[in-house]
Motif scaffolding. Sequence first.
Motif, PDB file in Angstrom:
ATOM      1  N   PHE A  10      -6.364  -6.418   4.105  1.00 35.44           N
ATOM      2  CA  PHE A  10      -5.655  -7.024   5.237  1.00 35.44           C
ATOM      3  C   PHE A  10      -5.735  -6.127   6.464  1.00 35.44           C
ATOM      4  CE2 PHE A  10      -1.843  -7.685   7.795  1.00 35.44           C
ATOM      5  CZ  PHE A  10      -1.899  -9.049   8.006  1.00 35.44           C
ATOM      6  N   ALA A  11      -5.556  -4.815   6.241  1.00 33.44           N
ATOM      7  CA  ALA A  11      -5.609  -3.872   7.356  1.00 33.44           C
ATOM      8  C   ALA A  11      -6.963  -3.895   8.031  1.00 33.44           C
ATOM      9  CB  ALA A  11      -5.282  -2.466   6.859  1.00 33.44           C
ATOM     10  N   LEU A  12      -8.030  -4.020   7.243  1.00 31.03           N
ATOM     11  CA  LEU A  12      -9.369  -4.060   7.810  1.00 31.03           C
ATOM     12  C   LEU A  12      -9.578  -5.324   8.629  1.00 31.03           C
ATOM     13  CD1 LEU A  12     -11.453  -2.769   4.774  1.00 31.03           C
ATOM     14  CD2 LEU A  12     -10.957  -1.533   6.897  1.00 31.03           C
ATOM     15  N   ILE A  13      -8.975  -6.428   8.188  1.00 30.54           N
ATOM     16  CA  ILE A  13      -9.155  -7.708   8.869  1.00 30.54           C
ATOM     17  C   ILE A  13      -8.440  -7.738  10.211  1.00 30.54           C
ATOM     18  CG2 ILE A  13      -8.654 -10.184   8.762  1.00 30.54           C
ATOM     19  CD1 ILE A  13      -8.999  -9.945   5.714  1.00 30.54           C
ATOM     20  N   VAL A  14      -7.188  -7.250  10.246  1.00 32.26           N
ATOM     21  CA  VAL A  14      -6.374  -7.388  11.457  1.00 32.26           C
ATOM     22  C   VAL A  14      -6.158  -6.081  12.182  1.00 32.26           C
ATOM     23  CG1 VAL A  14      -5.170  -9.342  10.447  1.00 32.26           C
ATOM     24  CG2 VAL A  14      -4.162  -7.066  10.268  1.00 32.26           C
ATOM     25  N   GLY A  15      -6.686  -4.983  11.667  1.00 34.47           N
ATOM     26  CA  GLY A  15      -6.400  -3.681  12.241  1.00 34.47           C
ATOM     27  C   GLY A  15      -6.819  -3.534  13.682  1.00 34.47           C
ATOM     28  N   SER A  16      -7.854  -4.274  14.096  1.00 32.57           N
ATOM     29  CA  SER A  16      -8.308  -4.153  15.475  1.00 32.57           C
ATOM     30  C   SER A  16      -7.356  -4.823  16.454  1.00 32.57           C
ATOM     31  CB  SER A  16      -9.700  -4.769  15.612  1.00 32.57           C
ATOM     32  OG  SER A  16      -9.667  -6.140  15.254  1.00 32.57           O
ATOM     33  N   VAL A  17      -6.492  -5.711  15.953  1.00 38.57           N
ATOM     34  CA  VAL A  17      -5.558  -6.427  16.811  1.00 38.57           C
ATOM     35  C   VAL A  17      -4.139  -5.881  16.668  1.00 38.57           C
ATOM     36  CG1 VAL A  17      -4.599  -8.692  17.362  1.00 38.57           C
ATOM     37  CG2 VAL A  17      -6.987  -8.482  16.613  1.00 38.57           C
ATOM     38  N   TYR A  18      -3.745  -5.565  15.441  1.00 40.85           N
ATOM     39  CA  TYR A  18      -2.400  -5.093  15.174  1.00 40.85           C
ATOM     40  C   TYR A  18      -2.469  -3.673  14.637  1.00 40.85           C
ATOM     41  CZ  TYR A  18      -1.648  -9.968  15.866  1.00 40.85           C
ATOM     42  OH  TYR A  18      -1.648 -11.205  16.426  1.00 40.85           O
ATOM     43  N   SER A  19      -1.559  -2.841  15.109  1.00 39.12           N
ATOM     44  CA  SER A  19      -1.611  -1.423  14.783  1.00 39.12           C
ATOM     45  C   SER A  19      -0.287  -0.972  14.196  1.00 39.12           C
ATOM     46  CB  SER A  19      -1.927  -0.620  16.043  1.00 39.12           C
ATOM     47  OG  SER A  19      -0.851  -0.714  16.967  1.00 39.12           O
ATOM     48  N   SER A 145       9.499   6.711   5.078  1.00 41.33           N
ATOM     49  CA  SER A 145       8.339   5.910   5.453  1.00 41.33           C
ATOM     50  C   SER A 145       8.822   4.508   5.790  1.00 41.33           C
ATOM     51  CB  SER A 145       7.320   5.861   4.313  1.00 41.33           C
ATOM     52  OG  SER A 145       7.906   5.274   3.155  1.00 41.33           O
ATOM     53  N   ALA A 146       7.955   3.731   6.459  1.00 42.29           N
ATOM     54  CA  ALA A 146       8.324   2.372   6.848  1.00 42.29           C
ATOM     55  C   ALA A 146       7.080   1.505   6.974  1.00 42.29           C
ATOM     56  CB  ALA A 146       9.082   2.386   8.172  1.00 42.29           C
ATOM     57  N   TYR A 147       7.233   0.230   6.600  1.00 38.63           N
ATOM     58  CA  TYR A 147       6.188  -0.745   6.899  1.00 38.63           C
ATOM     59  C   TYR A 147       6.274  -1.049   8.388  1.00 38.63           C
ATOM     60  CZ  TYR A 147       3.635  -5.067   7.362  1.00 38.63           C
ATOM     61  OH  TYR A 147       2.748  -6.026   7.779  1.00 38.63           O
ATOM     62  N   ILE A 148       5.149  -0.943   9.098  1.00 40.52           N
ATOM     63  CA  ILE A 148       5.148  -1.095  10.550  1.00 40.52           C
ATOM     64  C   ILE A 148       3.986  -1.974  10.977  1.00 40.52           C
ATOM     65  CG2 ILE A 148       4.728   0.133  12.731  1.00 40.52           C
ATOM     66  CD1 ILE A 148       6.298   2.494  11.560  1.00 40.52           C
ATOM     67  N   MET A 149       4.270  -2.908  11.896  1.00 42.05           N
ATOM     68  CA  MET A 149       3.229  -3.692  12.534  1.00 42.05           C
ATOM     69  C   MET A 149       3.581  -3.783  14.013  1.00 42.05           C
ATOM     70  SD  MET A 149       1.908  -7.607  11.822  1.00 42.05           S
ATOM     71  CE  MET A 149       1.040  -7.221  10.298  1.00 42.05           C
ATOM     72  N   THR A 150       2.626  -3.491  14.895  1.00 43.75           N
ATOM     73  CA  THR A 150       2.857  -3.577  16.332  1.00 43.75           C
ATOM     74  C   THR A 150       1.711  -4.335  16.987  1.00 43.75           C
ATOM     75  OG1 THR A 150       1.777  -1.444  16.722  1.00 43.75           O
ATOM     76  CG2 THR A 150       4.158  -1.410  16.403  1.00 43.75           C
ATOM     77  N   GLY A 151       1.982  -4.898  18.154  1.00 45.12           N
ATOM     78  CA  GLY A 151       0.959  -5.654  18.862  1.00 45.12           C
ATOM     79  C   GLY A 151       1.413  -6.022  20.253  1.00 45.12           C
ATOM     80  N   ASN A 152       0.733  -6.964  20.882  1.00 45.62           N
ATOM     81  CA  ASN A 152       1.060  -7.415  22.236  1.00 45.62           C
ATOM     82  C   ASN A 152       1.566  -8.855  22.279  1.00 45.62           C
ATOM     83  OD1 ASN A 152       0.283  -5.066  23.781  1.00 45.62           O
ATOM     84  ND2 ASN A 152      -1.817  -5.536  23.206  1.00 45.62           N
ATOM     85  N   ASP A 153       1.445  -9.571  21.186  1.00 47.24           N
ATOM     86  CA  ASP A 153       1.841 -10.980  21.125  1.00 47.24           C
ATOM     87  C   ASP A 153       2.791 -11.142  19.953  1.00 47.24           C
ATOM     88  OD1 ASP A 153       1.969 -13.771  20.417  1.00 47.24           O
ATOM     89  OD2 ASP A 153       0.134 -14.117  21.574  1.00 47.24           O
ATOM     90  N   TRP A 154       4.065 -11.371  20.259  1.00 44.77           N
ATOM     91  CA  TRP A 154       5.085 -11.389  19.213  1.00 44.77           C
ATOM     92  C   TRP A 154       4.831 -12.484  18.174  1.00 44.77           C
ATOM     93  CZ3 TRP A 154       8.677  -8.939  16.672  1.00 44.77           C
ATOM     94  CH2 TRP A 154       9.542  -9.673  15.871  1.00 44.77           C
ATOM     95  N   GLN A 155       4.625 -13.712  18.626  1.00 46.76           N
ATOM     96  CA  GLN A 155       4.474 -14.817  17.684  1.00 46.76           C
ATOM     97  C   GLN A 155       3.235 -14.647  16.825  1.00 46.76           C
ATOM     98  OE1 GLN A 155       6.850 -17.353  17.093  1.00 46.76           O
ATOM     99  NE2 GLN A 155       5.506 -17.359  15.287  1.00 46.76           N
ATOM    100  N   ALA A 156       2.144 -14.213  17.440  1.00 47.87           N
ATOM    101  CA  ALA A 156       0.911 -14.000  16.673  1.00 47.87           C
ATOM    102  C   ALA A 156       1.103 -12.873  15.660  1.00 47.87           C
ATOM    103  CB  ALA A 156      -0.243 -13.679  17.614  1.00 47.87           C
ATOM    104  N   MET A 157       1.844 -11.851  16.048  1.00 48.71           N
ATOM    105  CA  MET A 157       2.084 -10.739  15.130  1.00 48.71           C
ATOM    106  C   MET A 157       2.917 -11.197  13.940  1.00 48.71           C
ATOM    107  SD  MET A 157       3.972  -7.078  15.853  1.00 48.71           S
ATOM    108  CE  MET A 157       5.602  -7.827  15.632  1.00 48.71           C
TER     109      MET A 157
END
Length: 342
Positions: A10-19, A145-157
């Motif tokens: 999953f990280a490889l698929i979306v890593g370029s968009v979500y960090s 530690s924490a599960y973390i997802m960040t991005g620029n588009d809230w709904q898409a994230m």
Amino acid sequence: MKHTTLTVLFALIVGSVYSQDTSVFPAPFRDLTPVNELPETAMYTKTMVLVDAPMVISPDETWQTFAETAHRAFQEVGIDAVAYYHLQDARAGRDVSKLLTGQLVGRNIKNVILLTYNPQQSNSRCGLLITTFNEKASFVGTDQSAYIMTGNDWQAMMDQFQKYMLLNQYETRNFLISDLPEFFTGAGNVIKGRRAEGFAQDLKLDKLALPRHEEYFSTSPIASNDTAQMLADSSTVIAQIMRGYPFEYGLVDPAQEEDEIRQGGYPFILMRLQSSEENLRTMLGYEESTSEATNNGSSVYKYYIKHIYTGDVYLGNTWDAAPRWQDALRNHLQHLRADFGL
């Protein structure tokens, strides 16, 4: 571990968009170590949600309506989010965080979610953080530690978060999740002793403790990228303002427990809260006000003095909150001097 392989995919698929850019979050959350798995307890125990967003996001959206959309996503994936707080209210001050922690422990809360969202900023980053609740007033510890997802588009994230949960086949044991989020304002009334709209006469004789630029979580300064510089500058400003205090006072470590402060020779301590005026009035037991200022959600500071042993609170005889802590403190000291005829 069970989800590791799928998580990496999953990280490889979306890593370029979500960090996992932790700088999106306020301290101490930004200091947590990012991992690609949710805490196990998130799928079978209760979770609290902290919302780090403007009170009014747009003419059509508030932090509560924003939280409602997040709650639907959590419900669909099986996370039992039972209590929602605006971050500002949850850490409005030392008394608030201490009381709120006790309430959360009593409700058997085991996890914390932090939602960060501010489209009003030029760099409108958003973030989702999920970790365990450390049962302390800081909510989390920097060694976690924490599960973390960040991005620029809230709904898409959030859409990607739901896909992540489905892909990794997280199974829930939370089967009675509410359809609607439940909102809370801080910890309610924080006064446990006697409430007085005036000042204690014993201040003439007893020493007042002044936490060094007291931050909302005493073990983790919050709103500065350069903590040392912030504390140094603020301490200097506080020292200048405190020249208006006519009696004896001393600086104390904000990480100290109040009993330790009292044993160190300080019967009284100067406290402050920061939240909307309406919420501060609730926290400090004031009657409701019809003033427009109480309804716009703007953050203000209010100082008060507490007798540590009894818990008695001295608010001053005039409502003296202000948008800047410096002005709120000056106001409070001015009214104190007037009360003592100085």
